[in-house]
Design a protein around this motif. Structure first.
Motif, PDB file in Angstrom:
ATOM      1  N   ALA A 199      29.133  38.094  59.410  1.00 13.45           N
ATOM      2  CA  ALA A 199      30.385  37.807  58.709  1.00 13.45           C
ATOM      3  C   ALA A 199      30.194  37.903  57.197  1.00 13.45           C
ATOM      4  O   ALA A 199      31.062  38.418  56.480  1.00 13.45           O
ATOM      5  CB  ALA A 199      30.880  36.416  59.087  1.00 13.45           C
ATOM      6  N   GLN A 200      29.069  37.404  56.690  1.00 18.11           N
ATOM      7  CA  GLN A 200      28.811  37.475  55.249  1.00 18.11           C
ATOM      8  C   GLN A 200      28.707  38.929  54.780  1.00 18.11           C
ATOM      9  O   GLN A 200      29.181  39.270  53.695  1.00 18.11           O
ATOM     10  CB  GLN A 200      27.530  36.713  54.912  1.00 18.11           C
ATOM     11  N   GLU A 201      28.114  39.769  55.604  1.00 20.24           N
ATOM     12  CA  GLU A 201      28.032  41.192  55.250  1.00 20.24           C
ATOM     13  C   GLU A 201      29.413  41.837  55.274  1.00 20.24           C
ATOM     14  O   GLU A 201      29.738  42.677  54.435  1.00 20.24           O
ATOM     15  CB  GLU A 201      27.082  41.925  56.216  1.00 20.24           C
ATOM     16  N   TYR A 202      30.243  41.418  56.225  1.00 18.30           N
ATOM     17  CA  TYR A 202      31.606  41.952  56.288  1.00 18.30           C
ATOM     18  C   TYR A 202      32.412  41.550  55.051  1.00 18.30           C
ATOM     19  O   TYR A 202      33.142  42.364  54.481  1.00 18.30           O
ATOM     20  CB  TYR A 202      32.304  41.462  57.554  1.00 18.30           C
ATOM     21  N   VAL A 203      32.281  40.299  54.644  1.00 19.45           N
ATOM     22  CA  VAL A 203      33.036  39.798  53.488  1.00 19.45           C
ATOM     23  C   VAL A 203      32.723  40.632  52.248  1.00 19.45           C
ATOM     24  O   VAL A 203      33.611  40.900  51.419  1.00 19.45           O
ATOM     25  CB  VAL A 203      32.713  38.304  53.252  1.00 19.45           C
ATOM     26  N   LYS A 204      31.483  41.071  52.107  1.00 18.47           N
ATOM     27  CA  LYS A 204      31.098  41.871  50.940  1.00 18.47           C
ATOM     28  C   LYS A 204      31.859  43.198  50.871  1.00 18.47           C
ATOM     29  O   LYS A 204      32.020  43.777  49.793  1.00 18.47           O
ATOM     30  CB  LYS A 204      29.599  42.152  50.964  1.00 18.47           C
ATOM     31  N   THR A 205      32.359  43.664  52.013  1.00 24.34           N
ATOM     32  CA  THR A 205      33.014  44.980  52.060  1.00 24.34           C
ATOM     33  C   THR A 205      34.518  44.906  51.811  1.00 24.34           C
ATOM     34  O   THR A 205      35.185  45.940  51.744  1.00 24.34           O
ATOM     35  CB  THR A 205      32.784  45.650  53.425  1.00 24.34           C
ATOM     36  N   ILE A 206      35.085  43.705  51.690  1.00 25.19           N
ATOM     37  CA  ILE A 206      36.536  43.570  51.536  1.00 25.19           C
ATOM     38  C   ILE A 206      36.982  44.173  50.215  1.00 25.19           C
ATOM     39  O   ILE A 206      36.421  43.889  49.160  1.00 25.19           O
ATOM     40  CB  ILE A 206      36.963  42.085  51.605  1.00 25.19           C
ATOM     41  N   GLU A 207      38.000  45.011  50.249  1.00 22.70           N
ATOM     42  CA  GLU A 207      38.566  45.639  49.056  1.00 22.70           C
ATOM     43  C   GLU A 207      40.051  45.303  48.965  1.00 22.70           C
ATOM     44  O   GLU A 207      40.690  44.974  49.968  1.00 22.70           O
ATOM     45  CB  GLU A 207      38.380  47.167  49.103  1.00 22.70           C
ATOM     46  N   VAL A 208      40.595  45.415  47.768  1.00 23.18           N
ATOM     47  CA  VAL A 208      42.018  45.102  47.579  1.00 23.18           C
ATOM     48  C   VAL A 208      42.876  46.336  47.841  1.00 23.18           C
ATOM     49  O   VAL A 208      42.480  47.460  47.538  1.00 23.18           O
ATOM     50  CB  VAL A 208      42.289  44.559  46.164  1.00 23.18           C
ATOM     51  N   ILE A 209      44.070  46.082  48.411  1.00 25.68           N
ATOM     52  CA  ILE A 209      44.978  47.189  48.705  1.00 25.68           C
ATOM     53  C   ILE A 209      46.344  46.610  49.093  1.00 25.68           C
ATOM     54  O   ILE A 209      46.428  45.536  49.678  1.00 25.68           O
ATOM     55  CB  ILE A 209      44.434  48.061  49.873  1.00 25.68           C
ATOM     56  N   GLY A 210      47.423  47.286  48.728  1.00 21.23           N
ATOM     57  CA  GLY A 210      48.743  46.986  49.272  1.00 21.23           C
ATOM     58  C   GLY A 210      49.415  45.726  48.773  1.00 21.23           C
ATOM     59  O   GLY A 210      49.060  45.153  47.752  1.00 21.23           O
ATOM     60  N   GLY A 211      50.449  45.301  49.545  1.00 22.15           N
ATOM     61  CA  GLY A 211      51.287  44.170  49.170  1.00 22.15           C
ATOM     62  C   GLY A 211      50.815  42.867  49.784  1.00 22.15           C
ATOM     63  O   GLY A 211      49.643  42.722  50.146  1.00 22.15           O
ATOM     64  N   THR A 212      51.753  41.901  49.941  1.00 19.70           N
ATOM     65  CA  THR A 212      51.392  40.560  50.423  1.00 19.70           C
ATOM     66  C   THR A 212      52.265  40.223  51.617  1.00 19.70           C
ATOM     67  O   THR A 212      53.408  39.811  51.462  1.00 19.70           O
ATOM     68  CB  THR A 212      51.591  39.517  49.306  1.00 19.70           C
ATOM     69  N   GLU A 213      51.739  40.390  52.829  1.00 17.53           N
ATOM     70  CA  GLU A 213      52.487  40.104  54.040  1.00 17.53           C
ATOM     71  C   GLU A 213      51.688  39.094  54.857  1.00 17.53           C
ATOM     72  O   GLU A 213      50.885  39.460  55.709  1.00 17.53           O
ATOM     73  CB  GLU A 213      52.713  41.391  54.839  1.00 17.53           C
ATOM     74  N   SER A 265      47.096  42.352  53.591  1.00 19.27           N
ATOM     75  CA  SER A 265      47.840  42.882  52.441  1.00 19.27           C
ATOM     76  C   SER A 265      49.194  43.307  53.007  1.00 19.27           C
ATOM     77  O   SER A 265      49.935  42.475  53.500  1.00 19.27           O
ATOM     78  CB  SER A 265      47.078  44.033  51.773  1.00 19.27           C
ATOM     79  N   THR A 266      49.491  44.609  52.992  1.00 17.84           N
ATOM     80  CA  THR A 266      50.715  45.069  53.649  1.00 17.84           C
ATOM     81  C   THR A 266      50.615  44.886  55.159  1.00 17.84           C
ATOM     82  O   THR A 266      51.602  44.591  55.834  1.00 17.84           O
ATOM     83  CB  THR A 266      50.974  46.548  53.306  1.00 17.84           C
ATOM     84  N   THR A 267      49.418  45.057  55.692  1.00 12.69           N
ATOM     85  CA  THR A 267      49.117  44.750  57.092  1.00 12.69           C
ATOM     86  C   THR A 267      47.880  43.867  57.109  1.00 12.69           C
ATOM     87  O   THR A 267      47.276  43.610  56.070  1.00 12.69           O
ATOM     88  CB  THR A 267      48.845  46.043  57.891  1.00 12.69           C
ATOM     89  N   PHE A 268      47.479  43.412  58.302  1.00 19.62           N
ATOM     90  CA  PHE A 268      46.285  42.564  58.371  1.00 19.62           C
ATOM     91  C   PHE A 268      45.187  43.239  59.185  1.00 19.62           C
ATOM     92  O   PHE A 268      45.443  44.093  60.036  1.00 19.62           O
ATOM     93  CB  PHE A 268      46.606  41.179  58.951  1.00 19.62           C
ATOM     94  N   VAL A 269      43.952  42.845  58.888  1.00 17.17           N
ATOM     95  CA  VAL A 269      42.780  43.369  59.587  1.00 17.17           C
ATOM     96  C   VAL A 269      41.963  42.176  60.080  1.00 17.17           C
ATOM     97  O   VAL A 269      41.726  41.221  59.329  1.00 17.17           O
ATOM     98  CB  VAL A 269      41.915  44.244  58.664  1.00 17.17           C
ATOM     99  N   VAL A 270      41.526  42.226  61.341  1.00 19.32           N
ATOM    100  CA  VAL A 270      40.744  41.147  61.936  1.00 19.32           C
ATOM    101  C   VAL A 270      39.283  41.566  61.995  1.00 19.32           C
ATOM    102  O   VAL A 270      38.958  42.682  62.426  1.00 19.32           O
ATOM    103  CB  VAL A 270      41.262  40.816  63.353  1.00 19.32           C
TER     104      VAL A 270
END
Length: 886
Positions: free
Chosen positions: A338-352, A317-322
């Protein structure tokens, strides 16, 4: 894929059972007085090159002239090559011209009021071509459209999809497809979405070694939905799918009349493992369905990764997370994590996206050097975003160049443009510069399937760094001969010209590539069979198809090149693509087809057919009508009021828009449009919220509209509950829960259930009214309406009203913006009507395409109820009744 869609002239009526419908139907010419005598679709496919001719013949049996429309749907990747109309024994043929010259002809005709510019609306895979002409009493019209396309192999097959929607019974209906493949035909399937058990025997299929013939020709009675009714069963898609025989060798080379084409898709290759980084946008604009659908698709894709693959996940988003600092092997344990991690992704910030993609490049290079990875692994980045970079200080070209330099031709970057707000042009160039492609993902319920389908196309590489080498002294004008990958189920094509037909015996070919754990090398000699041996049956051949195939492929590649490279390279590619488009009569993004039909000594109709780019398609498709993106100067401006109530004045000549609000108490009736010459009046009555939130101001919306056409004695009242129509004392009622299409002598109505009403006044203007539905038990808000004028130029110069006074343009100038009260909304000085106004840059919403969320329209906001912009003040426009002018 070749998509050939045919619809009859648009003359059938969909009517609801109301008294008004019966009145209008009785007064209008019945649909039976125009007969569609024939619809024929004829496809010839020779060596993957499809040539399709669509013919429709209609007869006006009435004793008065009538308008007849011809519509067909074509694949986006096809080029129109010919269009003609035969009316009253006279034939009018289209001419392909340079788009700029066609534009000048169009503008000249527009300025004299003598033309109708027609462009195609587009869907996911198709685009619509349409033309409307006036046909004299007891006369016929024949439309013939031809288009050509090089079929691409996907998932191990070629596909022709013929969309047929005649909407009424057709006296002679026929689909014919002839396929000739010198390699031999492996299989052919033919079926239709509308094919019943009764129609199934009518699908005739004949397949021999190298030929296939498919036909479907139901009689008038076989088309009927039932014995006694006139409804047709023919409504849907007709599919023909096939593949050719192929071996593990150099491929198939065909030489005809000095041009050759090389098809390469060797069988029985083992897939090459890949290293892939998924770079996923989780900015705020991805909230809701976009994010949930992306997570659903990504979870499925991860679950299908072969265990020898390596993968990584970056969200930005505004920054990236690995997710993890290094790529992970696709073991069941890692995939599940990885599938469990994907379920936790939330929206936030801008587009960088720049830093996120650059980190993905870094991860791939680091892990490529890791001894645990297999040799010759294919490196990929799959980028998904719904917007454009908006938080990084670099310009878009600088971002593209930075990523291109880092990748340096070693990684393939695929982009997925999610939704209409994604910057398709930016992503298209970014992908092309890095050997990939971009694909638009549509915001529909099947978005997860779209994402998964794209991934499946590129998930199984068989070869990488595929290079074809032909003797320099034998060939010239080669198309692309180096390909980053060959994917399972696809095919590579290379075409070119021979310097001398006598040199065929020296036509040696070499293919170099990287395969599974080793290099791949093949050498061979071209097939030197003569034309009569390769193509013994003339009925399967259309002209110099190999030369046209070469031209088609060359133009497609030049159109890609014009979006990348140096300015000189872009210019050269554009010039050559234009030259070939004109030489071979192809309608491409650089050309237009112009059809001129004289009406009489003083009037001429000029029809323009364009090929829109994917970026243009995302801009021009609007709910209810289509804008000609090629001719923005003459795109009809839109004036509308929606929301609280927000008035928006679009001014395409100045590439800008103005907006203002009107604040008044609920129940006030305002005059929006008043044209004393045409007798058209539009008034709107405001409503308020059910309840005002303490501390907030009272918001008002339009809850009722009254439309008057004095010339025809029409009164139309539209509320959030119902639609009442009165014509010279006769009345009818519709409800928003209806879906109706009514064609009358003086007015057409189309109701889309719980969404919109389109009102078209005969030989005059068109209005669109949007219904905004609110939860019935909402404690504060209630349903309201939006009002849109679609062709305001048809009003007289005397038109006025809150909206009407702007219908014939407005001159204004805006100074350089400066900081305002809101740091995100700059102010400026506007010079308009000999006044200086302080205006604020903001946006309002156009709800035609998306009733729920709307589309943002940037505009200059005029404060204080439009004071200084309006003639007089807003209270001058208050009237005493819904159908009153004072």
């Amino acid at each position: 894929m070749c998509t050939c869609a045919v619809m009859h002239p648009l003359i059938s009526l969909q009517v609801s059972d109301t008294s008004m419908t019966r009145i209008l139907k009785k007064r209008s010419v019945s649909s039976g007085e125009i007969a569609v005598q024939g619809v024929k679709v004829e496809c010839k496919v020779t060596s993957r090159f499809a040539h399709t001719v669509m013919t429709t013949k209609a007869l006006n049996k009435a004793n008065i002239s009538q308008e007849v429309s011809f519509e067909v749907e074509l694949p986006k990747t096809s080029f129109i090559t010919n269009f003609s109309m035969e009316i009253d024994g006279k034939t009018y043929i289209g001419v392909v011209k340079e788009k700029e010259k066609a534009k000048q002809q169009y503008q000249k005709a527009v300025s004299s009021g003598q033309t109708a510019g027609l462009v195609k609306a587009s869907g996911r895979k198709m685009e619509k071509f349409s033309v409307t002409v006036n046909v004299a009493a007891e006369s016929s019209v024949t439309f013939i459209l031809t288009h050509e396309e090089l079929l691409q192999r996907h998932f191990g097959k070629y596909e022709l999809m013929i969309r047929v929607k005649p909407k009424q019974l057709v006296q002679h209906f026929e689909i014919i497809a002839d396929i000739y493949e010198p390699q031999g035909i492996a299989f052919v399937d033919a079926y239709g979405t509308f094919i019943t058990n009764e129609l199934l025997p009518l699908v005739e299929k004949t397949v021999t070694d190298k030929k296939a013939h498919v036909s479907f020709s139901p009689t008038l009675d076989q088309q009927r939905k039932c014995t006694e009714c006139d409804g047709t069963l023919i409504d849907g898609d007709f599919f023909i799918k096939y593949d050719v025989n192929r071996a593990h060798d150099i491929g198939d080379i065909q030489i005809v009349n000095g041009y050759f084409v090389h098809f390469f898709a060797p069988a029985n290759l083992q897939r090459v493992p890949k290293m892939v980084v998924f770079v996923i946008d989780n900015s705020l604009s991805m909230k809701g369905n976009k994010m949930s659908q992306t997570k659903e698709a990504l979870g499925t894709i991860l679950g299908e990764l072969p265990e020898e693959d390596y993968f990584g996940i970056i969200v930005f988003s505004t920054t990236f997370v690995v997710w993890r600092p290094h790529l992970s092997k696709a073991t069941p344990e890692n995939v599940n994590a990885a599938q469990e991690y994907v379920k936790t992704i939330e929206v936030i910030g801008g587009t960088e996206l720049h830093d996120a993609v650059m980190h993905g490049v870094k991860m791939l290079y680091e892990d490529q050097r890791n001894d645990t990875a297999l040799k010759n692994m294919v490196l990929m980045i799959i980028l998904l975003t719904d917007g454009e970079p908006n938080t990084y200080p670099r310009t878009l070209p600088e971002i593209q160049e930075s990523i291109r330099h880092a990748i340096d031709g070693n990684i393939t970057l695929f982009s997925l443009a999610f939704g209409k707000d994604a910057n398709y042009g930016f992503l298209d160039t970014l992908s092309k510069q890095n050997n990939g492609i971009v694909r638009r993902i549509y915001e529909d319920s099947d978005a997860p399937l779209q994402l998964k389908g794209f991934y499946e196309e590129v998930s199984s590489p068989l070869l990488s760094e595929v290079r074809f080498q032909y003797p320099d002294n034998v060939v010239n004008s080669l198309t692309k001969s180096h390909f980053k990958q060959l994917f399972n189920g696809s095919e590579i094509m290379v075409a070119g010209r021979l310097n001398d037909l006598n040199e065929i015996d020296n036509f040696a070919i070499e293919v170099f590539a990287q395969g599974f754990e080793n290099n791949f090398e093949l050498k061979g000699q071209a097939n030197t069979q003569k034309w009569e041996t390769i193509f013994p049956d003339e009925e399967y051949i259309f002209g110099d198809f190999t030369e046209r195939l070469w031209a088609y492929l060359t133009i497609q590649e030049l159109l890609d090149k014009k979006d990348k490279g140096t300015p000189e390279e872009k210019g050269n590619a554009t010039d050559e693509a234009l030259r070939l488009s004109l030489k071979y009569n192809f309608v491409t993004p650089l050309t237009s087809m112009v059809v001129t039909k004289p009406e009489d000594e003083t009037k001429t109709d000029t029809f323009i057919a364009d090929k829109l780019t994917e970026e243009e398609r995302g801009k021009v498709q609007r709910y209810g009508y289509t804008v000609a993106a090629s001719y923005p100067k003459y795109s009809p401006p839109t004036y509308f009021v929606d929301g609280d109530p927000h008035f928006i004045i679009e001014l395409p000549d100045q590439n800008d828009a103005l907006c203002f609000n009107i604040d008044d108490k609920p129940g006030t009736i305002f005059n929006l449009v008043r044209d004393p010459l045409t007798g058209i009046v539009v008034n709107g009555q405001t409503i308020g919220d059910k309840k005002v939130i303490p501390g907030n101001k009272m918001q008002t919306y339009f809850g009722r509209f009254g439309i008057v056409h004095e010339k025809f004695g029409i009164r139309l009242m539209v509320s959030t509950k119902e639609i009442l129509v009165s014509e010279k004392g006769k009345q009818a009622k519709f409800f928003w829960t209806d879906t109706a299409k009514v064609k009358g002598p003086n007015m057409d109505l189309q109701v889309v259930k719980d969404r919109s009403l389109t009102v078209t006044l005969r030989d005059s203007v068109k209005f669109l009214i949007i219904l905004h539905k609110v939860w019935q038990k909402h404690p504060y808000h209630q349903d309201y309406l939006g009002f849109y004028t679609l062709d305001s130029h048809l009003f007289s110069s005397n038109v006025h009203g809150l909206l009407g006074q702007f219908y014939h343009g407005l001159e204004f100038e805006v100074s350089e913006p400066f900081p305002g009260k809101d740091p995100n909304k700059p102010d400026a000085i506007m010079f308009v009507k000999e006044q200086e106004l302080v205006v604020t840059r903001g946006w309002q919403k156009d709800f035609r395409q998306d009733v729920k969320n709307g589309e943002k329209v940037p505009c200059w906001f005029i404060h204080n109820n439009g004071t200084g912009l309006l003639d007089g003040v807003h209270t001058d426009y208050i009237v005493s009744g819904l159908f009153k002018t004072i």
